[in-house]
Design a protein around this motif. Sequence first.
Motif, PDB file in Angstrom:
ATOM      1  N   GLU A   1      87.540  16.258  20.577  1.00 38.04           N
ATOM      2  CA  GLU A   1      86.343  15.487  20.916  1.00 38.04           C
ATOM      3  C   GLU A   1      85.083  16.339  20.854  1.00 38.04           C
ATOM      4  O   GLU A   1      83.981  15.828  20.617  1.00 38.04           O
TER       5      GLU A   1
ATOM      6  N   GLU B   1      81.064  15.277  21.398  1.00 32.52           N
ATOM      7  CA  GLU B   1      81.130  14.840  22.781  1.00 32.52           C
ATOM      8  C   GLU B   1      81.004  16.044  23.724  1.00 32.52           C
ATOM      9  O   GLU B   1      81.257  17.180  23.331  1.00 32.52           O
TER      10      GLU B   1
ATOM     11  N   TYR C   1      93.410  20.415  26.921  1.00 32.69           N
ATOM     12  CA  TYR C   1      93.795  20.563  25.518  1.00 32.69           C
ATOM     13  C   TYR C   1      94.086  22.036  25.207  1.00 32.69           C
ATOM     14  O   TYR C   1      95.107  22.372  24.592  1.00 32.69           O
TER      15      TYR C   1
ATOM     16  N   ARG D   1      99.454  14.629  14.067  1.00 35.18           N
ATOM     17  CA  ARG D   1      99.042  13.379  14.682  1.00 35.18           C
ATOM     18  C   ARG D   1      98.923  12.252  13.648  1.00 35.18           C
ATOM     19  O   ARG D   1      99.164  11.086  13.962  1.00 35.18           O
TER      20      ARG D   1
ATOM     21  N   CYS E   1      97.005  15.539  23.062  1.00 32.99           N
ATOM     22  CA  CYS E   1      96.599  14.212  22.628  1.00 32.99           C
ATOM     23  C   CYS E   1      95.135  14.220  22.185  1.00 32.99           C
ATOM     24  O   CYS E   1      94.278  14.855  22.794  1.00 32.99           O
ATOM     25  N   LEU E   2      94.843  13.488  21.084  1.00 33.00           N
ATOM     26  CA  LEU E   2      93.472  13.445  20.580  1.00 33.00           C
ATOM     27  C   LEU E   2      92.538  12.723  21.549  1.00 33.00           C
ATOM     28  O   LEU E   2      91.345  13.011  21.612  1.00 33.00           O
ATOM     29  N   ASP E   3      93.073  11.765  22.282  1.00 37.28           N
ATOM     30  CA  ASP E   3      92.260  11.002  23.241  1.00 37.28           C
ATOM     31  C   ASP E   3      92.220  11.768  24.565  1.00 37.28           C
ATOM     32  O   ASP E   3      93.238  11.903  25.247  1.00 37.28           O
ATOM     33  N   PRO E   4      91.035  12.271  24.978  1.00 38.33           N
ATOM     34  CA  PRO E   4      90.988  13.070  26.219  1.00 38.33           C
ATOM     35  C   PRO E   4      91.422  12.280  27.456  1.00 38.33           C
ATOM     36  O   PRO E   4      91.975  12.850  28.389  1.00 38.33           O
ATOM     37  N   SER E   5      91.210  10.956  27.461  1.00 36.22           N
ATOM     38  CA  SER E   5      91.590  10.170  28.635  1.00 36.22           C
ATOM     39  C   SER E   5      93.104  10.051  28.783  1.00 36.22           C
ATOM     40  O   SER E   5      93.604   9.697  29.861  1.00 36.22           O
ATOM     41  N   ALA E   6      93.859  10.331  27.702  1.00 36.13           N
ATOM     42  CA  ALA E   6      95.318  10.235  27.765  1.00 36.13           C
ATOM     43  C   ALA E   6      95.972  11.551  28.202  1.00 36.13           C
ATOM     44  O   ALA E   6      97.191  11.587  28.415  1.00 36.13           O
ATOM     45  N   ARG E   7      95.171  12.613  28.297  1.00 38.56           N
ATOM     46  CA  ARG E   7      95.750  13.896  28.716  1.00 38.56           C
ATOM     47  C   ARG E   7      95.952  13.909  30.239  1.00 38.56           C
ATOM     48  O   ARG E   7      95.155  13.324  30.975  1.00 38.56           O
TER      49      ARG E   7
END
Length: 900
Positions: A213, A218, A227, A260, A286-292
């Motif tokens: 991100e 971001e 990450y 990925r 995970c590429l989505d920070p909210s999923a980490r």
Amino acid sequence: MATQTASPLQPGDVVGRYQVEAFVAEGGMGRVYRGWDGSLERHVALKTIRADHASQRAALSRFQREAQILAKLDHAGICHVYDWLDHHGTLVMAMEWVEGTPLSKLLEQGPLPLPKALRLLREVALALAAAHAKGVIHRDLKPSNILITPEGSAKLLDFGLAKDFEVAGPGDRGDTWPAPPGEEGTTATCPGSDEPLTQPGTVMGTRGFIAPELLLGESATAATDLYALGVVASLALAGDPPPGTERTPVPWTRRVLKWRSGSGPHPHGHAAGPHALRNLVDRLLCLDPSARPTAQEVVEALDQIQAPTSPVWWAAAAAAVTLALTGLGTWAYGRGVIPEFSASRQARLVVAPVRNLTPDPGRTPEAEITTTDLLEHILRSFPQVKVVQDRDPGDDRPRAAAMAATAGDEAALIRRLVARTGADLVMLGELAPVPGSGAPVLRLRLVDREGRLRASRESAAATPDYEPNLAVPSVLKELNRTLSPLGRSPEFPAMPPKEALEAYGTGLDLLRHGDRMRALPFLERAALLAPRFAPGVRVYGSVLYSRGDAKALPTLMWAVATARESRDRYSEAEGLIGLALLARRTDRKSDEEVPLLEQALELGRATRDTDLQAKILNELGTHWIHKEDWTAAERSLTPALEMVTATGNRGLRTDILVNLGNRAKYLGRTQEARGFYQDALADAGVAESPLYTALTQNNLAILDLEEGRPGPAEKTFLEVLRLRRDLGDAEGECRTLLLLGIAAHMKGDFDQAAARYDAVLEEARKHDFLLIQGRALYRLGDLLRARGRLPAATIRLMEASALLAKKGTAQNRAEALAALAECKARQRDLAEAERLLDEARGLAGDRPQIWRARAWVLHLRGRDKEALDALASALASPRSEDSEHHEEVLSLVSSWRKRS
């Protein structure tokens, strides 16, 4: 190592209290030296900003912000900042010196063993969780910033790129620093930006560890660090070279993106470890920070991964194997001597004072005091037990003597110990002679609350010279094998040298006989000989505190730092409590003590020590009582009482009940207060604590004083005085004599009151109790004021004010200034009286003594109605603690009202 540029520091230079010893390393932003702290006798790391960055404003801001961020991060897994100095224009950061090897070096040798990798990841995640909880993100997590100590612990370094979540410091997105060899700095900019790399838009971090991100422009968040932790985990498990090295055929970030997208293999190949661990690393990457996962969730996941298989399965397997090998007896032994207790359900263990049975009485301090303290100190590292503190300063010797007197009836002794502490297990010990040999043997027995023997071990000395630093660890190692024969032995704390323990034992022996003056040099010697023995340093600091010595602050800070370095969380918490009490004494209007107590409370919760938590909550309750925040006091004291009622710690319960009684008394609920004090007195009897018995009787007698019954109060104070003398508590004896003087004052026997105050003054001077000297001088001056001898009273009160300004509390000083103001007013120096009253009000607000003095000023200015209102205010406060002046104020009201 980077090439060394012109050095701002040279070996031999003195920076503040630190002496530079050697240049160590140079990184992208700063240079690190090894230094020596002569005051605390420890190595430190001295970090300076590199000369080629020293003129850059952003670099200076970042360097200063790193110190500020590290200073507020208080965690064993994060390098601590001690100081921030300016050395001839060069900014120097003094930091914790950590021996160890960078993780990047270890990874050059291949993947880490799975247990070592799991421990590393858990400790780094814990450090990140602590940083994130304080609103700080690291932004440059990588193997070269993780140091592995010789003990195998992980230490997180280099917060040079860190920032607060909500606060962007100068240059947050403006400058980059060269990375260490093998870890290239980023060259990425925000999409669409054609600005040079050192302009706003630059992504901060190290290539290969930067979260996707950030490459999209971001802002960095806590997930950014997670990450990077995923990358570190992959490297540790798979053994890949760090991203950015020539040996990496495909850049790490590209490998992750390919995986990925489904067009490439898993980036960490066939790394060892359970499936749950691979899933955890996948979530981190995970590429989505909210999923980490959060850092705390990583800790919990790793705990589950490392948790043993179902206890039922293990018990069955252990039974089958051991029955097949050696039969039922070996199986029972394999379960340990206390199978009903474990790390999840710890046994409450109390250590009875060790008895010296050798013919050498000179061994008594080492045998009965030092050995007992060492046993408690080491047993706190045992996962199966929770040590219950049964002893209080000034209370040990009479209790130990009572135990020795009843040693023949061991069952009764055990029942008494269990009743007052709620212990599950009791450790009994003695130092005894070996028949036919001059060498002593240390024997320990572990019995349960029903008196059944669970284990016994002994350690014989090789020579006639008893060395507790050798005997105690030796016998406890044997005992641990009995407690948990199939478990891993805990890491024992380092032991002080014999000379330090001899001084420590002698100092404590004198201290517990009430002789602080003679104890102090021995405790100081013990601390200097063993500067890393946190309990010894803490006791030395507490004695300095009790004497009002200015060295108390640095010594207690030394104790906290030492405990933190040695991971002695109990001593660290006790040291923080000591610092909080010192802050309370310095300025009761300040909230400075609350953060210290909250830090200590976190340690108590981390160790699941409910007694320690209750003790800290009780101190918080005391703070809020002083602040007159009755709701906050109740919020602290009520759960504390519930905790100790559940565990059965009667001594600590007594202290909490006394505080609840104080709260009720200051709210004007006298009968409720008396009920709390009487409950406390009953618990003090069960606890067999003369100290707590004296404390509770003292409070009941003060209630009698405040209710206008000096006769019964005097009778109780005389009993308290006897207890204090039996304890050898010289300071407590002085305080009780002061109260006896107040009782005589209330009865109108001014001569007896003066004699008692004179006796206090003489005793306080003999023991160098400066605070009590100031209080005695105030009482003598106040007595002269009440008798109308104003010039003599003024002299005494000026002496009292001078002493209390150095050693007294704000309330003490305010009372003396108010009495002095009244003397000045009645001698027609109204301007000086007003000045003194303003000073008194600034210290402690409006108190009865201040209202009374203000009434005299108003009366002498002819404003009798306002003067009578002031006297009414002096009588109105339920927290007055001014009962000796009640009749005097009523007499003034009557006289002035008639004149009006």
